[in-house]
Design an enzyme around this catalytic site. Structure first.
Site, PDB file in Angstrom:
ATOM      1  N   ARG A   1     -29.681  15.285  50.017  1.00  0.00           N
ATOM      2  CA  ARG A   1     -30.817  14.408  50.269  1.00  0.00           C
ATOM      3  C   ARG A   1     -30.758  13.941  51.713  1.00  0.00           C
ATOM      4  O   ARG A   1     -29.678  13.687  52.240  1.00  0.00           O
ATOM      5  CB  ARG A   1     -30.744  13.176  49.377  1.00  0.00           C
TER       6      ARG A   1
ATOM      7  N   ASP B   1     -32.515  10.821  54.105  1.00  0.00           N
ATOM      8  CA  ASP B   1     -33.266   9.561  53.975  1.00  0.00           C
ATOM      9  C   ASP B   1     -34.658   9.661  54.599  1.00  0.00           C
ATOM     10  O   ASP B   1     -34.928  10.566  55.389  1.00  0.00           O
ATOM     11  CB  ASP B   1     -32.532   8.435  54.723  1.00  0.00           C
TER      12      ASP B   1
ATOM     13  N   ARG C   1     -25.042   7.551  59.581  1.00  0.00           N
ATOM     14  CA  ARG C   1     -25.730   6.476  60.305  1.00  0.00           C
ATOM     15  C   ARG C   1     -24.831   5.256  60.477  1.00  0.00           C
ATOM     16  O   ARG C   1     -24.900   4.570  61.513  1.00  0.00           O
ATOM     17  CB  ARG C   1     -27.031   6.113  59.582  1.00  0.00           C
TER      18      ARG C   1
END
Lengths: 247, 247
Positions: free
Chosen positions: B50, B52, B198
């Site tokens: 996945r 974001d 991140r």
């Protein structure tokens, strides 16, 4: 009044071009409005050169005369604050002498043209590069480009609506480089005719595709007829990357 | 049914992320709709991981099972034709064996994080890089990053909503490079926790700004508490650049 040299980056996509026009938003208008709001009086911005609708700039140059005593950093930040809603950034603002003229003092202009060759459309570089589905022979393009270097009558590479007094221009350098599926064409000259870089790139792309030879490019140049050269490459692959001035 | 491995590029800006969600358009949904329109039956797309909302991909990988006999090139072109209105491109489609699984067969994932440090806002790279107004010490960031390489409990670098069974992950490499005003952080691992890259970049940015030392990063890691590490860097600087599989 203090004169400032502005170095400007912009995404040309939403604009009708650098120059103010009746038919839509221009980069010049956006910066003039920002400068006028900052100084609370009407300010005129003088660019080093016009860029067409959709053409980008990493370092366009302009000059403005401002009736305030602020330094360059403050001018840059104030203009950027007023430009917040536009894809335009004042990368640098430097105070210069009154003799400095963004257009007339310039001694060299550099353009970069980006081409991506692959079957798949561009997702990240859409409106940032010219998408061609077939590979280009960058070596052959580089070879053929030598025909255009130097002082020539570039009528064959000049938009029919070009307003320059003479079609004679001197190209100092054209380099074609390849990295993966990207081909970059870099062109340097004192000044250019309308669409000259895009017409050069469109013509060299025919060589890259194997449809034209170096001799065909020489012939197109010699014909002094726009219809003799190749197509105009799209605006969105072109970047004004540098404007040089005497040290 | 034939299984295809898809290599996918996308601009994450308009999407709620890779995965299908109720609250907006996802990359997975767009590709599933394209594949379903192409095959005239409902198709499920399985991604390697996945991403974001706002995170980009140069080479996300997914697999699909298609009830047609077309070859990879035709599948790629057909999907791209159906995806024309989205900033998503199928860069490659290759037929693979039924044992291939985009997520479970992957042996390495590479992410790249782009930071541009300058006073002026970003005009061309808006939504493509993290804009910081002050310079970063890339050398110090590179040094401090070594603390995070290897097998660790990454609780401090894990989103509180992360659903992974264990916070223990192995990072193979983190490199920090600088070129002009751009700093790039590249991170490689078998797999990642939610927001791990991140949060690593946000923490390393504190080191780059001179606010944190390498020792502070080691301490944050040891605390096993999300609030001990630095902020989460924004999504729009992050790119999934490669997913590797056994040869």
């Amino acid at each position: 009044m203090l004169r400032f040299k502005l170095t400007i980056e912009y995404d040309g996509t939403p604009f009708v071009g650098w120059q103010r026009q009746e038919n839509g938003p221009s980069v010049q208008q956006a910066i003039e409005e920002a400068a006028s709001a900052y100084c609370q009086t009407e300010i005129v911005v003088h660019g080093a050169g016009r860029t067409d609708a959709g053409v980008h700039a990493k370092a366009q140059v302009a000059h403005v005369d401002l009736p305030r005593g602020d330094g360059g950093d403050k001018v840059r930040d104030a203009l950027n604050a007023h430009l917040r809603s536009s894809p335009i950034a004042i990368v640098q603002a430097e105070q210069v002498s009154e003799e400095f003229h963004a257009r007339f003092s310039a001694i060299k202009r550099h353009y970069l043209y980006r081409i991506v060759t692959r079957r798949a459309p561009l997702a990240l570089d859409i409106k940032r590069a010219w998408w061609l589905t077939k590979p280009l022979d960058a070596e052959a393009m580089s070879q053929a480009a030598r025909v255009l270097i130097g002082k020539h009558d570039f009528t064959s590479f000049r938009a029919t609506e070009c307003q320059a007094k003479t079609p004679v221009k001197t190209i100092d350098a054209i380099t074609v480089t390849q990295s993966g599926d990207e081909v970059e064409v870099s062109v340097k000259a004192l000044s250019f005719l309308h669409h000259q870089v895009r017409n050069i790139v469109g013509t060299l792309s025919l060589v890259g595709e194997g449809k034209w030879t170096e001799g065909d490019v020489a012939k197109a140049l010699a014909e002094k007829d726009r219809s003799a050269a190749g197509p105009t490459a799209p605006a969105h692959g072109l970047y004004l990357t540098e404007v040089r001035y005497p040290a």
